[in-house]
Design an enzyme around this catalytic site. Structure first.
Site, short mmCIF file in Angstrom:
data_model
loop_
_atom_site.label_atom_id
_atom_site.label_comp_id
_atom_site.label_asym_id
_atom_site.label_seq_id
_atom_site.Cartn_x
_atom_site.Cartn_y
_atom_site.Cartn_z
N HIS A 1 0.83 -1.21 0.00
CA HIS A 1 0.00 0.00 0.00
C HIS A 1 0.86 1.27 0.00
O HIS A 1 0.58 2.22 -0.73
CB HIS A 1 -0.93 -0.02 1.23
CG HIS A 1 -1.79 1.18 1.38
ND1 HIS A 1 -2.92 1.37 0.62
CD2 HIS A 1 -1.70 2.26 2.19
CE1 HIS A 1 -3.49 2.52 0.96
NE2 HIS A 1 -2.76 3.08 1.91
N PHE B 1 5.87 20.39 -2.88
CA PHE B 1 5.78 18.97 -2.58
C PHE B 1 6.12 18.74 -1.10
O PHE B 1 7.28 18.61 -0.73
CB PHE B 1 6.73 18.18 -3.48
CG PHE B 1 6.57 16.70 -3.37
CD1 PHE B 1 5.53 16.05 -4.02
CD2 PHE B 1 7.46 15.94 -2.62
CE1 PHE B 1 5.39 14.68 -3.93
CE2 PHE B 1 7.33 14.57 -2.52
CZ PHE B 1 6.28 13.93 -3.18
#
Length: 167
Positions: A89, A114
Site C-alpha cells: 500500500h 511537494f
C-alpha cells in the site's frame, strides 16, 4: 530540499494567491506540516486572505484536490504523510500521489510545493514535521519552494494573471 546542500530561500510574495491542500491522516505530523506552511506564508508576507486551506482525507486524495484548485491559484502546496507498513500500500500511495502532483504542476503551469513525507517510521515523519525538536520543517520548505518558483517564473516573464490564467 533536504539536508546538506538545500538552498537558503528567502522570498517576499505579498501578492501571491496560495492553496494549501493537506491530508488528515497522522494528526500530529499534519499539525506540524501545516504549522510550517503557515509560518512560511507569514515569513513571505503572503496576505492571509490570499490563502485557502483545504483538508482531504489522505495523501492519495491530494492529487484530485490540487488538480481542481491549481488553475485558480498562483501556487499550490500539497502536504501529507505516508508511513510504510507491512503491505505494498505504501508504494502505491506514494507513487500515485507523487505522479499526480508532478503532473498537475506540469499540466497547469502552477507551482506545486511537494510536502508529502514518505517515511519508513512515524519517528522519521515526526523528525521532518517542523514540530518542536524536529530536525526539519518540510511544510515550511515545500511552501517556500512553491513561492520561490512563482517568483522565478514571474522574473522570467511568465506571470499568471489575477484570474489564475496565464497572461
Amino acid at each position: 530540499m533536504s539536508g546538506a546542500g538545500s538552498p537558503a530561500l528567502q522570498v517576499h510574495a505579498p501578492d501571491v494567491r496560495v492553496a494549501v491542500v493537506a491530508a488528515s491522516w497522522h494528526e500530529v505530523v499534519m499539525a506540524g506540516l501545516l504549522g510550517g506552511a503557515r509560518r512560511a506564508l507569514a515569513d513571505a508576507g503572503v496576505r492571509p486572505e490570499s490563502v485557502t486551506e483545504i483538508r482531504v482525507p489522505g495523501s492519495f486524495e491530494l492529487g484530485v484536490a490540487c488538480a481542481r484548485v491549481a488553475p485558480a491559484y498562483d501556487a499550490v502546496v500539497a502536504l501529507g504523510v505516508v508511513i510504510r507498513g507491512g503491505t505494498p500500500h505504501f508504494d502505491y500511495v506514494c507513487s500515485a500521489a507523487t505522479d499526480a502532483l508532478s503532473g498537475i504542476a506540469v499540466a497547469t503551469g502552477t507551482p506545486v510545493g511537494f510536502g508529502l513525507l514518505t517515511c519508513d517510521t512515524e519517528e522519521q515523519a515526526l523528525d521532518r514535521a517542523g514540530l518542536p525538536g524536529s530536525a526539519e520543517d518540510k511544510g515550511h520548505e515545500a511552501t517556500t519552494a512553491a513561492l520561490a518558483t512563482v517568483l522565478a517564473l514571474r522574473e522570467a516573464g511568465h506571470p499568471r494573471g489575477a484570474s489564475g490564467t496565464r497572461d
